[in-house]
Design a protein around this motif. Sequence first.
Motif, PDB file in Angstrom:
ATOM      1  N   ASP A  14     -45.911  13.274  29.574  1.00  0.00           N
ATOM      2  CA  ASP A  14     -46.322  13.186  30.978  1.00  0.00           C
ATOM      3  C   ASP A  14     -47.636  12.424  31.129  1.00  0.00           C
ATOM      4  OD1 ASP A  14     -44.115  14.597  31.901  1.00  0.00           O
ATOM      5  OD2 ASP A  14     -45.136  16.531  31.721  1.00  0.00           O
ATOM      6  N   PHE A  15     -48.545  12.591  30.199  1.00  0.00           N
ATOM      7  CA  PHE A  15     -49.829  11.895  30.268  1.00  0.00           C
ATOM      8  C   PHE A  15     -49.653  10.387  30.096  1.00  0.00           C
ATOM      9  CE2 PHE A  15     -51.129  16.215  29.335  1.00  0.00           C
ATOM     10  CZ  PHE A  15     -52.176  16.389  30.228  1.00  0.00           C
ATOM     11  N   VAL A  16     -48.712   9.989  29.247  1.00  0.00           N
ATOM     12  CA  VAL A  16     -48.417   8.564  29.078  1.00  0.00           C
ATOM     13  C   VAL A  16     -47.801   8.024  30.365  1.00  0.00           C
ATOM     14  CG1 VAL A  16     -47.066   6.865  27.775  1.00  0.00           C
ATOM     15  CG2 VAL A  16     -48.126   8.797  26.583  1.00  0.00           C
ATOM     16  N   ARG A  17     -46.883   8.789  30.959  1.00  0.00           N
ATOM     17  CA  ARG A  17     -46.262   8.376  32.223  1.00  0.00           C
ATOM     18  C   ARG A  17     -47.299   8.159  33.312  1.00  0.00           C
ATOM     19  NH1 ARG A  17     -42.722  12.851  32.665  1.00  0.00           N
ATOM     20  NH2 ARG A  17     -41.576  12.689  30.762  1.00  0.00           N
ATOM     21  N   ALA A  21     -48.101   4.653  35.256  1.00  0.00           N
ATOM     22  CA  ALA A  21     -47.921   4.590  36.709  1.00  0.00           C
ATOM     23  C   ALA A  21     -49.165   4.055  37.409  1.00  0.00           C
ATOM     24  CB  ALA A  21     -47.571   5.971  37.246  1.00  0.00           C
ATOM     25  N   LYS A  22     -50.309   4.160  36.776  1.00  0.00           N
ATOM     26  CA  LYS A  22     -51.578   3.757  37.401  1.00  0.00           C
ATOM     27  C   LYS A  22     -51.853   2.257  37.276  1.00  0.00           C
ATOM     28  CE  LYS A  22     -53.485   7.611  38.825  1.00  0.00           C
ATOM     29  NZ  LYS A  22     -54.024   7.778  40.162  1.00  0.00           N
ATOM     30  N   VAL A  23     -51.097   1.557  36.454  1.00  0.00           N
ATOM     31  CA  VAL A  23     -51.368   0.135  36.219  1.00  0.00           C
ATOM     32  C   VAL A  23     -50.271  -0.730  36.821  1.00  0.00           C
ATOM     33  CG1 VAL A  23     -52.724   0.541  34.136  1.00  0.00           C
ATOM     34  CG2 VAL A  23     -50.272   0.163  33.942  1.00  0.00           C
ATOM     35  N   ASN A  24     -50.642  -1.937  37.167  1.00  0.00           N
ATOM     36  CA  ASN A  24     -49.695  -2.887  37.728  1.00  0.00           C
ATOM     37  C   ASN A  24     -49.454  -3.984  36.688  1.00  0.00           C
ATOM     38  OD1 ASN A  24     -48.039  -4.252  39.437  1.00  0.00           O
ATOM     39  ND2 ASN A  24     -49.699  -5.182  40.622  1.00  0.00           N
ATOM     40  N   LEU A  43     -38.384   7.951  25.468  1.00  0.00           N
ATOM     41  CA  LEU A  43     -39.165   9.192  25.515  1.00  0.00           C
ATOM     42  C   LEU A  43     -39.805   9.416  26.879  1.00  0.00           C
ATOM     43  CD1 LEU A  43     -41.058   9.450  22.101  1.00  0.00           C
ATOM     44  CD2 LEU A  43     -38.965  10.594  22.830  1.00  0.00           C
ATOM     45  N   LEU A  44     -40.015   8.332  27.638  1.00  0.00           N
ATOM     46  CA  LEU A  44     -40.620   8.466  28.961  1.00  0.00           C
ATOM     47  C   LEU A  44     -39.743   9.275  29.912  1.00  0.00           C
ATOM     48  CD1 LEU A  44     -42.007   4.852  29.424  1.00  0.00           C
ATOM     49  CD2 LEU A  44     -43.306   6.908  28.836  1.00  0.00           C
ATOM     50  N   LEU A  71     -61.293   2.815  33.599  1.00  0.00           N
ATOM     51  CA  LEU A  71     -60.798   4.027  34.240  1.00  0.00           C
ATOM     52  C   LEU A  71     -59.277   4.007  34.412  1.00  0.00           C
ATOM     53  CD1 LEU A  71     -63.551   4.529  36.957  1.00  0.00           C
ATOM     54  CD2 LEU A  71     -63.357   5.637  34.722  1.00  0.00           C
ATOM     55  N   ILE A  72     -58.649   2.897  34.045  1.00  0.00           N
ATOM     56  CA  ILE A  72     -57.201   2.710  34.111  1.00  0.00           C
ATOM     57  C   ILE A  72     -56.642   3.176  35.462  1.00  0.00           C
ATOM     58  CG2 ILE A  72     -55.004   3.031  32.901  1.00  0.00           C
ATOM     59  CD1 ILE A  72     -56.588   3.810  30.416  1.00  0.00           C
ATOM     60  N   GLY A  73     -57.260   2.725  36.522  1.00  0.00           N
ATOM     61  CA  GLY A  73     -56.754   3.008  37.852  1.00  0.00           C
ATOM     62  C   GLY A  73     -57.168   4.346  38.427  1.00  0.00           C
ATOM     63  N   HIS A  74     -57.831   5.165  37.671  1.00  0.00           N
ATOM     64  CA  HIS A  74     -58.212   6.505  38.144  1.00  0.00           C
ATOM     65  C   HIS A  74     -59.468   6.465  39.023  1.00  0.00           C
ATOM     66  CE1 HIS A  74     -55.485   7.666  34.889  1.00  0.00           C
ATOM     67  NE2 HIS A  74     -55.279   8.742  35.617  1.00  0.00           N
ATOM     68  N   GLY A  75     -60.139   5.340  39.090  1.00  0.00           N
ATOM     69  CA  GLY A  75     -61.368   5.262  39.875  1.00  0.00           C
ATOM     70  C   GLY A  75     -61.143   4.866  41.319  1.00  0.00           C
TER      71      GLY A  75
END
Length: 76
Positions: A14-17, A21-24, A43-44, A71-75
Amino acid sequence: MRFTGKNTLSISIDFVRVLLAKVNLDDEFIDDLLRACRIPRHLLTESSARVSLVQYVEVMNGLTEATQDELIGHGT
């Protein structure tokens, strides 16, 4: 996180997913990254799948380098 039988840390897929999902980024890049990290793409879709801590860090590093976003999209 969980310890496996070999006392190595494992991370829920789930953490990889969430990271992906946060990147384009295009699917070809994602496929190449997963292959380089030795994570089969199927595996996803498996809710109970886990990856090693090393694999998770490799995904994070690959995405950070590709997006130039620590921040890989988290910011946002």
